[in-house]
Design a protein around this motif. Structure first.
Motif: not given
Ligand code: PXP
Length: 249
Positions: A228-249
């Motif tokens: 979050a220091i580098f991207r901001g908290l919301v984008p940092a969480i959104e990217e984690m969410r995206r990676l999780m959703d990518e493998v779960r379909g």
């Protein structure tokens, strides 16, 4: 085996409090982080009230119980003091973790097998109060069986060794840890336990764990707060969410 449902993300906000406490003031505010995490798609907020109160404070827990619209996963040691606090708040979920004052973070899983009787009595009133009880444990058959016997509804598998071996380039160890987590996640599910995982997960290590069909929830904090220091908290969480959703379909 088909995925068993959406993979939930619990965002751990402890380290917002760590930064706040470094100066002893009021900012950055963990409650503000929790509200942003909700906006960013967190399904729950995780906070660990340690016995030494090194990050999250009692007042933070009061505030979280008041403001959150997603469930609070309250991490705590299996002590009398923490049981009283939990019974006062009755959070949606409680995760029992081992705690040593000298450790930097939660280093290992809870020793359930040797403390079966005490822990069975310890969690009974928490369950009666309507809290979902989870036990943070290593990927170890004996501990999983003990967790099922004491009446825990959930186990959270400790992914620390899996993540550390990746960070240190010990890929044989990494593969072995991943296999143990995979096997034990299936085993725990076969015993009727809901399976969660967490500790040390990053963008590089989250997907193989998210791919286990039995895993229903990941709890992730330190990496997200750092990122979050580098991207901001919301984008940092959104990217984690995206990676999780990518493998779960
Ligand atoms: N799950 C449990 C039970 C934990 O104790 C922690 C650390 O507080 C986490 C998940 C999150 O670990 P990290 O902050 O390394 O992502």
């Amino acid at each position: 085996m088909q995925p068993l449902g959406k993979l939930r993300l619990g965002v751990n906000i402890d380290h917002v409090a760590t930064v706040r406490n470094a100066r002893g003031g009021a900012y950055p505010d963990p409650l503000r982080a929790a509200r942003l995490a909700e906006q960013a798609g967190a399904d729950g907020i995780t906070a660990h009230l340690r016995e030494d109160r090194r990050h999250i404070s009692d007042a933070d827990i009061d505030g979280l119980m008041e403001v959150l619209s997603v469930p609070l996963n309250f991490e705590m040691a299996a002590t009398e003091e923490m049981q009283k606090i939990a019974l006062r708040h009755k959070p949606h979920a409680i995760c029992l973790v081992p705690e040593k004052r000298e450790e930097r973070t939660t280093e290992g899983g809870l020793e359930v097998a040797r403390e079966e009787n005490r822990l069975a009595h310890y969690i009974a009133p928490l369950r009666e109060a309507g809290c979902r009880v989870s036990i943070f444990i290593a990927a170890d058959r004996k501990q999983i069986e003990a967790a099922a016997r004491i009446g825990a509804q959930v186990i959270e598998l400790h992914t620390g060794a899996y993540c550390d071996s990746h960070a240190e380039g010990r890929m044989d160890d990494h593969d072995r840890e991943l296999q143990a987590l995979r096997d034990m996640s299936a085993y725990a599910h076969s015993l009727g336990l809901e399976v969660h995982a967490g500790h040390g997960l990053t963008y590089d290590t989250v997907q193989p764990i998210a791919a286990f069909p039995e895993v229903m929830e990941l709890n992730i904090g330190h990496f997200i707060i750092g990122e979050a220091i580098f991207r901001g908290l919301v984008p940092a969480i959104e990217e984690m969410r995206r990676l999780m959703d990518e493998v779960r379909g």
